[in-house]
Design an enzyme around this catalytic site. Sequence first.
Site, PDB file in Angstrom:
ATOM      1  NE  ARG A 132      40.035   8.996 104.558  1.00  0.00           N
ATOM      2  CZ  ARG A 132      39.924   8.933 103.140  1.00  0.00           C
ATOM      3  NH1 ARG A 132      40.828   9.659 102.387  1.00  0.00           N
ATOM      4  NH2 ARG A 132      38.708   8.562 102.232  1.00  0.00           N
ATOM      5  CE  LYS A 176      33.296   5.169 100.333  1.00  0.00           C
ATOM      6  NZ  LYS A 176      33.781   6.531 100.840  1.00  0.00           N
ATOM      7  CD  GLU A 178      32.403  10.445 102.543  1.00  0.00           C
ATOM      8  OE1 GLU A 178      31.596  10.408 101.623  1.00  0.00           O
ATOM      9  OE2 GLU A 178      33.290   9.760 102.829  1.00  0.00           O
TER      10      GLU A 178
END
Length: 206
Positions: A43, A127, A39
């Site tokens: 950001r 998640k 993943e």
Amino acid sequence: MFLSQLSHQKVLPVLVLETKEQADWVGGCFVEAGIQHLEVTLRTSKALQVIEHLNRNFPELSVGAGTVLNAHQIQSAVDAGSRFIISPGATDKLLESAQDCPVPFVPGVMTPSEAMRARDYGFGLQKFFPAEAAGGIALLKAMGAPLQDIRFCPTGGITLSNMADYLELNNVPVVGGTWLVTPQALADNDRQAVVSRLNELHQALA
Ligand code: 3PG
């Protein structure tokens, strides 16, 4: 399919990469370690380019986008070739737009109601974030009793020392975390530091 692949891998590395150069050496470490699914969080300014770059140059890898916060980012992540998409949360708008997502989508939840709502939208793998701060193993165990068909990927505060305890839970096929590739290792281009953490992981999962 995606769930069973992640169950097999057991740990989903979360990477915060700034450049394609970083992506090259970090990607190489994961290929050598035989870890396929990664993943990459949205950001950093180049995150989408990094995802595209990794999927193009490392056919052994399957790189998805993380920290996806809105419908626009779902689309950008899909356009960049992300193999899956993960969010730390689950707004109605996000869950609605994820209905049309052509790759697996994993919403983020922290409470039973959030988990049930995400399940209503069809997302059975979620998640659990921020795992340790939210209540960790005790909370996941408690949620598992009434929410038996939901599977969680706890993320947030997971490390080599607590991952096995999470993976023992029936509703936890996989855990996620950034601990394998630290900001310090990236700043120093310290390949050996990443290789060491991957070796530790390999031994822990053996
Ligand atoms: C995430 O984006 O999933 C979290 O920042 C990961 O949390 P961690 O840094 O505690 O592993």
